[in-house]
Design an enzyme around this catalytic site. Structure first.
Site, short mmCIF file in Angstrom:
data_model
loop_
_atom_site.label_atom_id
_atom_site.label_comp_id
_atom_site.label_asym_id
_atom_site.label_seq_id
_atom_site.Cartn_x
_atom_site.Cartn_y
_atom_site.Cartn_z
N HIS A 72 -4.63 1.90 -12.01
CA HIS A 72 -4.87 1.32 -10.69
C HIS A 72 -5.97 2.10 -9.97
CE1 HIS A 72 -0.87 -1.03 -10.07
NE2 HIS A 72 -1.44 -1.27 -11.23
N TYR A 201 2.18 -1.25 -0.02
CA TYR A 201 3.04 -0.45 0.86
C TYR A 201 3.04 -1.14 2.22
CZ TYR A 201 2.75 3.44 -2.52
OH TYR A 201 2.83 4.23 -3.64
N PRO A 293 9.97 9.35 -1.86
CA PRO A 293 9.17 8.72 -2.92
C PRO A 293 7.91 8.00 -2.43
CG PRO A 293 11.21 7.49 -2.54
CD PRO A 293 11.30 8.74 -1.73
N LYS A 297 4.99 11.32 -5.60
CA LYS A 297 4.56 12.66 -6.00
C LYS A 297 5.58 13.45 -6.83
CE LYS A 297 0.57 12.90 -4.09
NZ LYS A 297 -0.03 11.99 -5.05
N TYR A 385 -3.36 10.73 -2.47
CA TYR A 385 -2.58 9.82 -3.31
C TYR A 385 -2.83 10.08 -4.79
CZ TYR A 385 -0.24 5.46 -4.65
OH TYR A 385 0.63 4.55 -5.19
#
Ligand code: RFL
Ligand code: PHB
Length: 396
Positions: A72, A201, A293, A297, A385
């Protein structure tokens, strides 16, 4: 029995460490409370940072990952149903994350460990760490009713948040730092194609939602829920209705519904225990720290911990110097605290807090709107990220 490093726990931290040490010619024995199907069956992480992918390649266990992992190069955020895209690769000079389930990682680690004769003792009970602050530590456990004893130079506590290793460090040495969130995540797995090519998200007035995946035919969805929620109160139809409201109409148009085959609630917590070394005992992974979560990570931190621990142990066994070992805790914590900060921040801007008033909600909306319109803010998110670099070791 004697070995150089006794590893407590055959989760990601313990098994990556076992492979890394094996590659360096350092002897280790892994001691695990459950059996292999149980550890392989736990549905958990889904997103791998590049360091985790690179490590799997280095350990020569990435054949399936390279075939089946979904790379991704971006992700999506959604505010009250309005979607916007973050171009992770464009903002970070080409970095990406890979969607590949923790269950698959564990299968690859265990399959290769059988071929490489990595010793794993399954189904151990009553594990006790002895003489941890001496130069002759040992571990005992019972298996099949008989007590077993393993003498070693070092112990790696890779036994997760509920393990015995952290509890073996004296209370007056250990400092715990914690935030417990007033909500959890209700997650499902279903054999339906994902709604979007990348993750979503979503911050919605009704609470957070996440659209994730495991493969082109398997989806993982989560919704924020209260901690007293019961799974029985969430039949699939109710879950799909709620996740669609929170993801908004554009994503809902692409959601394919289907029966779930896994459904569970996980509480959210931020936790760090310092120091990560006491005498001959090193903590790594969830044994020392937990992140909510949201930032994806947890498993990646377990990986960076054991990479640093391996460097320290290799330095010791090659040179006799304890400089690396002495620096392990501070070096690992420097990366961990940045991931803690990111995971806490990402949670705080995407979730609905019970005590949130209009002011707090508008700050959250302003922050997401700022991210939508600012390349600098997007770059900060993207850089965290995909995972921050590890500090170089003091002995290099
Ligand atoms: P684990 O996986 O808990 O493994 C510890 C092992 O130790 C064993 N054990 C013992 N063995 C012997 N004696 C004892 N006394 C023992 N006590 C325990 C246990 O049986 C177990 O096998 O810890 P480790 O290795 O540090 O790995 C940590 C990761 O599993 C965890 O951080 C991630 O799953 C977190 N996580 C995510 N991480 C990511 O990097 N990306 C993600 O996308 C992501 N999503 C998630 C997640 C965790 C979640 N939940 C359920 C907590 C999503 C969720 C919902
Ligand atoms: C998952 O697919 O399980 C997943 C993905 C992203 C996260 C957390 C969990 O941030």
């Amino acid at each position: 029995m004697r070995t150089q490093v006794a590893i407590i726990g055959a989760g990601p931290a313990g098994m990556f460490l076992a492979h890394l040490l094996r590659r360096e010619g350092i002897e280790a024995v892994v001691i695990e409370r459950h059996d292999r199907p149980y550890v392989e069956g736990r549905v958990r992480a889904g997103v791998l940072e590049q360091i985790t992918v690179d490590l799997m390649r280095k350990l020569d266990i990435a054949a399936r990952l390279d075939k089946e992992g979904l790379v991704h190069t971006g992700t999506n955020l959604s505010l009250d149903g309005e979607l916007f895209h973050i171009d992770i690769a464009g903002l970070t000079g080409g970095a990406s994350v890979t969607v590949y389930g923790q269950q698959e990682v564990m299968k690859d680690l265990f399959a290769a460990s059988s071929q490489r004769s990595i010793s794993i003792v399954w189904n151990v009970k009553d594990v006790i760490l002895h003489d941890v602050s001496s130069s002759a530590p040992y571990v005992t456990w019972t298996a099949g009713g008989a007590e077993q004893r393993l003498a070693c130079d070092y112990i790696a506590g890779c036994d997760g948040y509920h393990g015995v290793s952290r509890a073996s460090i004296p209370a007056n040495v250990l400092r715990n730092f914690e935030r417990v969130y007033p909500f959890g995540w209700l997650g499902i797995l279903a054999d339906v194609p994902p709604a979007e090519q990348e993750l979503v998200y979503a911050n919605h007035a009704r609470g957070f939602a996440l659209a994730s995946m495991r493969s082109p035919t398997r989806s993982r969805y989560y919704i924020q829920c209260s901690l007293d929620e019961k799974i029985e109160d969430w039949p699939d139809d109710r879950f799909w209705d709620e996740v669609c409201i929170r993801l908004g109409p554009a994503v809902t148009a692409k959601v394919v519904r289907g029966p779930s085959f896994e459904k569970s609630i996980a509480p959210l917590r931020s936790f760090v225990s310092e120091p990560m070394r006491w005498g001959c005992l090193f903590l790594a992974g969830d044994a020392a720290h937990i992140v909510p979560p949201t930032g994806a990570k947890g498993m990646n931190l377990a990986v960076s911990d054991v990479m640093m621990l391996t460097e320290a142990l290799v330095h010791y066994y090659r040179s006799g110097s304890t400089v690396g070992i002495d620096g392990y805790s501070a070096r690992a914590l420097a990366r961990i605290w940045k991931a803690e900060r990111f995971s806490w921040w990402f949670t705080s801007i995407t979730h609905r807090f019970p005590d949130m008033d209009g002011f707090a909600r508008r700050l959250q909306m302003a922050e997401l709107d700022y991210i939508r319109n600012s390349e600098a803010a997007q770059r900060t998110l993207a850089e965290n990220y995909v995972g921050l670099p590890m500090q170089t070791a003091g002995h290099e």
